[in-house]
Scaffold this motif. Sequence first.
Motif, mmCIF file in Angstrom:
data_model
loop_
_atom_site.group_PDB
_atom_site.id
_atom_site.type_symbol
_atom_site.label_atom_id
_atom_site.label_comp_id
_atom_site.label_asym_id
_atom_site.label_seq_id
_atom_site.Cartn_x
_atom_site.Cartn_y
_atom_site.Cartn_z
ATOM 1 N N VAL A 36 9.573 19.707 -1.060
ATOM 2 C CA VAL A 36 8.134 19.951 -1.038
ATOM 3 C C VAL A 36 7.396 18.630 -1.199
ATOM 4 N N GLU A 37 7.816 17.845 -2.173
ATOM 5 C CA GLU A 37 7.156 16.561 -2.426
ATOM 6 C C GLU A 37 7.424 15.555 -1.305
ATOM 7 N N GLY A 38 8.668 15.490 -0.838
ATOM 8 C CA GLY A 38 9.027 14.541 0.217
ATOM 9 C C GLY A 38 8.302 14.833 1.522
ATOM 10 N N SER A 39 8.230 16.114 1.888
ATOM 11 C CA SER A 39 7.538 16.470 3.129
ATOM 12 C C SER A 39 6.035 16.219 2.999
ATOM 13 N N ALA A 40 5.491 16.365 1.794
ATOM 14 C CA ALA A 40 4.064 16.075 1.578
ATOM 15 C C ALA A 40 3.802 14.581 1.749
ATOM 16 N N ARG A 41 4.722 13.754 1.229
ATOM 17 C CA ARG A 41 4.544 12.297 1.333
ATOM 18 C C ARG A 41 4.505 11.828 2.780
ATOM 19 N N ILE A 42 5.274 12.489 3.656
ATOM 20 C CA ILE A 42 5.310 12.021 5.048
ATOM 21 C C ILE A 42 4.414 12.852 5.976
ATOM 22 N N GLY A 43 3.682 13.819 5.392
ATOM 23 C CA GLY A 43 2.708 14.578 6.163
ATOM 24 C C GLY A 43 3.258 15.767 6.939
ATOM 25 N N THR A 44 4.452 16.239 6.580
ATOM 26 C CA THR A 44 5.034 17.377 7.308
ATOM 27 C C THR A 44 5.242 18.599 6.411
ATOM 28 N N GLN A 45 4.544 18.643 5.284
ATOM 29 C CA GLN A 45 4.755 19.739 4.347
ATOM 30 C C GLN A 45 4.442 21.103 4.961
ATOM 31 N N GLY A 46 3.340 21.207 5.691
ATOM 32 C CA GLY A 46 2.976 22.479 6.318
ATOM 33 C C GLY A 46 4.059 22.970 7.271
ATOM 34 N N LEU A 47 4.586 22.058 8.084
ATOM 35 C CA LEU A 47 5.668 22.392 9.011
ATOM 36 C C LEU A 47 6.890 22.876 8.246
ATOM 37 N N TRP A 48 7.299 22.111 7.222
ATOM 38 C CA TRP A 48 8.502 22.481 6.483
ATOM 39 C C TRP A 48 8.335 23.822 5.779
ATOM 40 N N LEU A 49 7.208 24.025 5.117
ATOM 41 C CA LEU A 49 6.993 25.287 4.405
ATOM 42 C C LEU A 49 7.043 26.478 5.361
ATOM 43 N N ARG A 50 6.377 26.350 6.495
ATOM 44 C CA ARG A 50 6.340 27.442 7.472
ATOM 45 C C ARG A 50 7.735 27.742 8.023
ATOM 46 N N LEU A 63 10.085 29.649 -2.894
ATOM 47 C CA LEU A 63 8.863 28.884 -3.119
ATOM 48 C C LEU A 63 8.039 29.457 -4.266
ATOM 49 N N ASP A 64 8.145 30.749 -4.512
ATOM 50 C CA ASP A 64 7.378 31.358 -5.586
ATOM 51 C C ASP A 64 7.668 30.694 -6.927
ATOM 52 N N THR A 65 8.884 30.193 -7.114
ATOM 53 C CA THR A 65 9.222 29.524 -8.368
ATOM 54 C C THR A 65 8.749 28.079 -8.379
ATOM 55 N N LEU A 66 8.252 27.612 -7.254
ATOM 56 C CA LEU A 66 7.789 26.224 -7.159
ATOM 57 C C LEU A 66 6.264 26.129 -7.098
ATOM 58 N N GLN A 67 5.564 27.192 -7.474
ATOM 59 C CA GLN A 67 4.112 27.219 -7.342
ATOM 60 C C GLN A 67 3.408 26.103 -8.101
ATOM 61 N N ALA A 68 4.045 25.576 -9.120
ATOM 62 C CA ALA A 68 3.422 24.491 -9.871
ATOM 63 C C ALA A 68 3.295 23.235 -9.015
ATOM 64 N N VAL A 69 4.128 23.128 -7.992
ATOM 65 C CA VAL A 69 4.153 21.930 -7.158
ATOM 66 C C VAL A 69 3.289 22.114 -5.915
ATOM 67 N N VAL A 70 3.344 23.290 -5.328
ATOM 68 C CA VAL A 70 2.640 23.556 -4.078
ATOM 69 C C VAL A 70 1.301 24.229 -4.400
ATOM 70 N N PRO A 71 0.211 23.721 -3.849
ATOM 71 C CA PRO A 71 -1.089 24.344 -4.102
ATOM 72 C C PRO A 71 -1.096 25.818 -3.685
ATOM 73 N N GLN A 72 -1.735 26.666 -4.476
ATOM 74 C CA GLN A 72 -1.787 28.098 -4.191
ATOM 75 C C GLN A 72 -2.382 28.366 -2.814
ATOM 76 N N SER A 73 -3.355 27.573 -2.384
ATOM 77 C CA SER A 73 -3.971 27.785 -1.062
ATOM 78 C C SER A 73 -2.925 27.622 0.055
ATOM 79 N N THR A 74 -1.997 26.709 -0.119
ATOM 80 C CA THR A 74 -0.937 26.502 0.871
ATOM 81 C C THR A 74 -0.007 27.707 0.894
ATOM 82 N N ILE A 75 0.348 28.212 -0.276
ATOM 83 C CA ILE A 75 1.220 29.389 -0.359
ATOM 84 C C ILE A 75 0.550 30.589 0.292
ATOM 85 N N ASP A 76 -0.743 30.786 0.005
ATOM 86 C CA ASP A 76 -1.478 31.925 0.553
ATOM 87 C C ASP A 76 -1.534 31.867 2.079
ATOM 88 N N ARG A 77 -1.695 30.666 2.649
ATOM 89 C CA ARG A 77 -1.735 30.506 4.102
ATOM 90 C C ARG A 77 -0.432 30.938 4.752
#
Length: 112
Positions: free
Chosen positions: A67-81, A96-110
């Motif tokens: 989650v953190e690595g993909s965010a650093r390189i700008g591909t977090q949305g792709l990886w999560l989906r 991912l539900d157990t990682l909610q502290a790391v991923v913004p809730q708005s991203t999870i909801d999307r």
Amino acid sequence: MVETTSAGATSKDQALDKHRKIPSPCIDVCEDIRGICIGCGRTKKDKKAWKKAKTEAEQLALLNDCVEGSARIGTQGLWLREYRLKCLKKGAEWPLDTLQAVVPQSTIDRLK
């Protein structure tokens, strides 16, 4: 016929455990840029660590790194989906539900 192992688990229990297994973070978009995969945000060292991970806690920590690595390189949305789709196809719970502290809730909801 349900068989019992020496540890007392039945073959049915083992089949259920297989579905609870956390799928690999790899989403088959393996292109290395400066030592980091653009698909999952992992390094070769991270990929080896996944194979060696023995517990769910270790795997969740490594997913957190994705989650953190993909965010650093700008591909977090792709990886999560794509990782969510992979989990659905495998019939696995989406960890991912157990990682909610790391991923913004708005991203999870999307992604739901």
